[in-house]
Write an enzyme that holds these catalytic residues in place. Sequence first.
Site: not given
Ligand code: NAD
Ligand code: WQD
Length: 342
Positions: A124, A149, A153
């Site tokens: 991330s 969190y 990562k």
């Molecule tokens: P999500 O929660 O929609 O998907 C994660 C999936 O993993 C879910 O279906 C959950 O049921 C499953 N899961 C969790 N723990 C498990 C375990 N121990 N065994 C089997 N299944 C398990 O999340 P997402 O948004 O699709 O994110 C996917 C990956 O990307 C995550 O590692 C997250 O940290 C990373 N990520 C997400 C974002 C974002 O903004 N969505 C940004 C950066 C990184």
């Molecule tokens: C985006 C912008 C908020 C909600 C997070 C995690 C990051 C990654 C992605 C997993 C920011 C603003 C948000 C709201 C708002 N996840 N906002 N009103 O914070 O960049 O990242 O998700 O890895 O680790 O920290 O994403 O979508 O929460 O926010 O004004 O109700 O929108 O302040 O500027 P963020 P976000």
Amino acid sequence: MNILVTGGAGFIGSHTVVALVEAGFTPVIVDDFSNSERLVLDGLEKILGRSVSCYEADCNDAAAMRDIFEREKPAGVIHFAAFKAVGESMAEPLKYYRNNLGSLITLLEIMQETGTPNLIFSSSATVYGQPEHLPVKEDSPAQPAMSVYGNTKRIGEEILRDVAAAGKPFKIISLRYFNPIGAHPSGLIGELPRGVPNNLVPFITQTAAGLRPQLSVFGDDYDTPDGTAIRDYIHVMDLAEAHVTAFQHLAARPETALYEAVNVGTGEGASVMQVIRSFEAASGQKLNFHISPRRPGDVEAVYADVGKAARELGWTARRSLHEALTDAWRWQCGLRKEDARI
Ligand code: NAD
Ligand code: WQD
């Protein structure tokens, strides 16, 4: 060629399953459904015209994972499975360290035992904190993590770097995602937050759909052109395709041990107000919002330098912010209230 997709029923995993099938791979989902619903499997079947193999298992369960590896003999793994709620991670650190790091270590041990070298890891942009220079490059100095969190990562990446540096037969890419948004253009799969969304775009679409009264814009006093914070929003299908390209690249690399971290973003920053205005244009809806104080832990601005992805993987994002918001809105409109987890 079978590829294990842990967390494949989740938001990014399910879209990657579609991209893998389109590229000729056979994805095999492993998910414990701790943050996803089985209805995603129906959506995938409708999009793909056939069902996708899915094991309900916890990636921390070594016996179950060993059994899956023996049956499926995957050529590699895309490891999405993790918990991702920043606020919850501060209240429940052990839950996050156990799930996000325990599952990674278990997976690596089984990959080593079974001689499965190829791994794509979900990292991330949170590992950068607030970078000094924008757009942020992969070699930007590491910052202390701003959440548990984020720390999972950062530590996850270090574990991966260490096993590759030890000469173990692992070929690993950490993809550092910026802000994934949007949905498959069919509207059949998309993001399904549980309860009040933490992320901006699901909060916007739920507000426009009348499920939330009002969006709070967290801060309009940042040092940015309109005062609201800037992020790099990437269409989830672009992100999904980056995994396919990264996997193909990894499988083709001649080294027996390697580790790389690669940014996956668009390279363009958009402010919260720009996202709101773009959503209004894409959906034809007027959004009810108000300005509220900054959210603790938020950074002011971050967007990706995407040169490494282009040079080394040959991948570049193709879809616009407008397209991503159009697709997010289509998914929201098609979601039945009883499936919405609100
Ligand atoms: P999500 O929660 O929609 O998907 C994660 C999936 O993993 C879910 O279906 C959950 O049921 C499953 N899961 C969790 N723990 C498990 C375990 N121990 N065994 C089997 N299944 C398990 O999340 P997402 O948004 O699709 O994110 C996917 C990956 O990307 C995550 O590692 C997250 O940290 C990373 N990520 C997400 C974002 C974002 O903004 N969505 C940004 C950066 C990184
Ligand atoms: C985006 C912008 C908020 C909600 C997070 C995690 C990051 C990654 C992605 C997993 C920011 C603003 C948000 C709201 C708002 N996840 N906002 N009103 O914070 O960049 O990242 O998700 O890895 O680790 O920290 O994403 O979508 O929460 O926010 O004004 O109700 O929108 O302040 O500027 P963020 P976000």
